[in-house]
Design an enzyme around this catalytic site. Sequence first.
Site, short mmCIF file in Angstrom:
data_model
loop_
_atom_site.label_atom_id
_atom_site.label_comp_id
_atom_site.label_asym_id
_atom_site.label_seq_id
_atom_site.Cartn_x
_atom_site.Cartn_y
_atom_site.Cartn_z
N HIS A 1 40.65 53.50 34.89
CA HIS A 1 39.99 53.84 36.15
C HIS A 1 41.03 54.14 37.22
O HIS A 1 41.93 53.35 37.45
CB HIS A 1 39.08 52.69 36.60
CG HIS A 1 37.74 52.69 35.94
ND1 HIS A 1 36.63 52.13 36.52
CD2 HIS A 1 37.33 53.18 34.74
CE1 HIS A 1 35.58 52.30 35.72
NE2 HIS A 1 36.00 52.93 34.62
N TYR B 1 31.53 47.72 44.70
CA TYR B 1 31.34 46.40 45.33
C TYR B 1 30.55 46.65 46.61
O TYR B 1 30.98 47.44 47.45
CB TYR B 1 32.68 45.76 45.70
CG TYR B 1 33.59 45.43 44.54
CD1 TYR B 1 34.36 46.40 43.92
CD2 TYR B 1 33.71 44.11 44.08
CE1 TYR B 1 35.21 46.08 42.87
CE2 TYR B 1 34.57 43.78 43.04
CZ TYR B 1 35.32 44.78 42.44
OH TYR B 1 36.16 44.46 41.41
N PRO C 1 35.67 35.84 41.40
CA PRO C 1 35.83 37.03 40.54
C PRO C 1 35.86 38.36 41.32
O PRO C 1 36.08 39.41 40.74
CB PRO C 1 34.60 36.97 39.64
CG PRO C 1 33.61 36.16 40.41
CD PRO C 1 34.39 35.17 41.21
N LYS D 1 40.80 38.87 39.20
CA LYS D 1 42.19 38.41 39.03
C LYS D 1 42.35 37.31 37.99
O LYS D 1 43.48 37.02 37.60
CB LYS D 1 42.72 37.90 40.38
CG LYS D 1 42.86 38.98 41.43
CD LYS D 1 43.87 40.01 41.03
CE LYS D 1 43.81 41.26 41.90
NZ LYS D 1 44.47 42.39 41.24
N TYR E 1 44.73 45.39 44.12
CA TYR E 1 43.72 45.48 43.07
C TYR E 1 44.35 45.81 41.71
O TYR E 1 43.97 45.23 40.68
CB TYR E 1 42.68 46.56 43.42
CG TYR E 1 41.40 46.45 42.63
CD1 TYR E 1 41.17 47.25 41.51
CD2 TYR E 1 40.42 45.52 42.97
CE1 TYR E 1 40.00 47.15 40.78
CE2 TYR E 1 39.24 45.41 42.25
CZ TYR E 1 39.04 46.22 41.16
OH TYR E 1 37.88 46.10 40.42
C1 PHB Z 1 33.10 42.62 35.30
O1 PHB Z 1 33.04 43.78 34.82
O2 PHB Z 1 32.60 41.62 34.75
C2 PHB Z 1 33.81 42.44 36.64
C3 PHB Z 1 34.50 43.51 37.18
C4 PHB Z 1 35.15 43.35 38.40
C5 PHB Z 1 35.09 42.13 39.05
C6 PHB Z 1 34.40 41.04 38.49
C7 PHB Z 1 33.74 41.20 37.28
O3 PHB Z 1 35.71 41.99 40.25
#
Ligand code: PHB
Length: 390
Positions: free
Chosen positions: A72, A201, A293, A297, A385
């Site tokens: 990505h 997000y 989450p 990280k 990130y």
């Molecule tokens: C996930 O795909 O489970 C996932 C992706 C990004 C995050 C947290 C969980 O920040």
Amino acid sequence: MKTQVCIIGAGPAGLLLGHLLRAEGVDCVVLERRSPDYVLSRIRAGVLENITVSLMERLGLDQRLKAEGLPHDGFNLADGERLIRIDIADLTGGQQVVVYGQTELTRDLMDAREERGLEVIYETEDTALFDVESEAPYVTYTKDGTQHRVDCRFIVGCDGFHGPSREAIPASVGKEYMREYPFGWLGILADVPPCNHELIYANHERGFALASMRSETRSRYYVDVPLTDKVEDWSDERLWDELAIRLGPEAAANITRGPALEKSIAPLRSFVFAPMRHGSLLLCGDSAHIVPPTGAKGLNLAASDVHYAAEALTGFFNRSDNDAITAYSDTALARVWKSERFSWSLTKLMHRFPEDGPFERAMQQAELDYIASSRAAQTSIAENYVGLPV
Ligand code: PHB
Ligand code: APR
């Protein structure tokens, strides 16, 4: 049994470390209290930083990751109907993250243990650590009713937040830093195509949402929920309806609904334990730190800990170099704290906190406006990130 390194825990941290040590000819054994199936059943996130990918490449265990992982170049912050794209590749000189289930990475490490000569003993009980301040520590455990002892030069605690290793460091030495968040994440896994080709997000007036994925045909979504909520309070339909609202109309139009393969609620906390070494005991991964989450990280911090620990241990055994062992805790914690800060700040930016008032909401709005208009602000987010340098 006598070995050079006894690793407690066969999650991603313990397995990654075990493989790295074996590849350098360092004798080790991994003790795991659960079964392989149980370890694989653990719910994990799905984003890998450069450090994690490069360690799998170095081990030659990246075949599936290369074939199935999704590179990505960016991700998105949604604020109402506004979508702010963070162009990771452009902002970090071409770096990417790879979307690949961390459970799959654990599976790849697990499947390679026999061909690589990595001894993992599953379903151990009553694991206990002794003489960690000496140069001859040992671990005892029970297996099928028989007690065993592992004499070693170092113990590495990769036993997660609830394991015994951290407790082996005296309270007079250890210091804990904790922040618990007033919400949990309700997650759903479904065999439906993702609503967007990149992660979103979202900070919506009704709360947080995340649109993620495992592949082009399997999606992972989350919403934040009060800690009093139970999974049974959320039918699939109620969750799909909530996601459609929080992710905004454009994403909602592309959501494909389907039955949950998995649905669960996880609490969020920030946690750090220092030091990450005491005598002959080193800590890696969740045994020493937990992140919310939001920044994905958790596993990636475990990977950088393991990188530092493997370098230190191979230096000790193969080059009689003690310096990296001595420096391990400070070196690992320097990166841990920066990742803790990023995960905490992105959580603060993208969630509605019950105790927040109009001023705090105005600060979130101002920060998102600043990010939307500033390459410098976006660069800071992008470099955190993808993962700060190791
Ligand atoms: C996930 O795909 O489970 C996932 C992706 C990004 C995050 C947290 C969980 O920040
Ligand atoms: N004896 C042996 N094994 C133990 C013991 C014990 N007493 N206590 C815990 N364990 C094992 C657990 O069963 C688990 O398999 O240690 C392992 C710890 O693994 P994780 O909790 O996955 O922690 P870690 O390997 O540090 O993973 C780091 O990866 O996917 C992410 O979210 C995950 O943040 C986590 C990160």
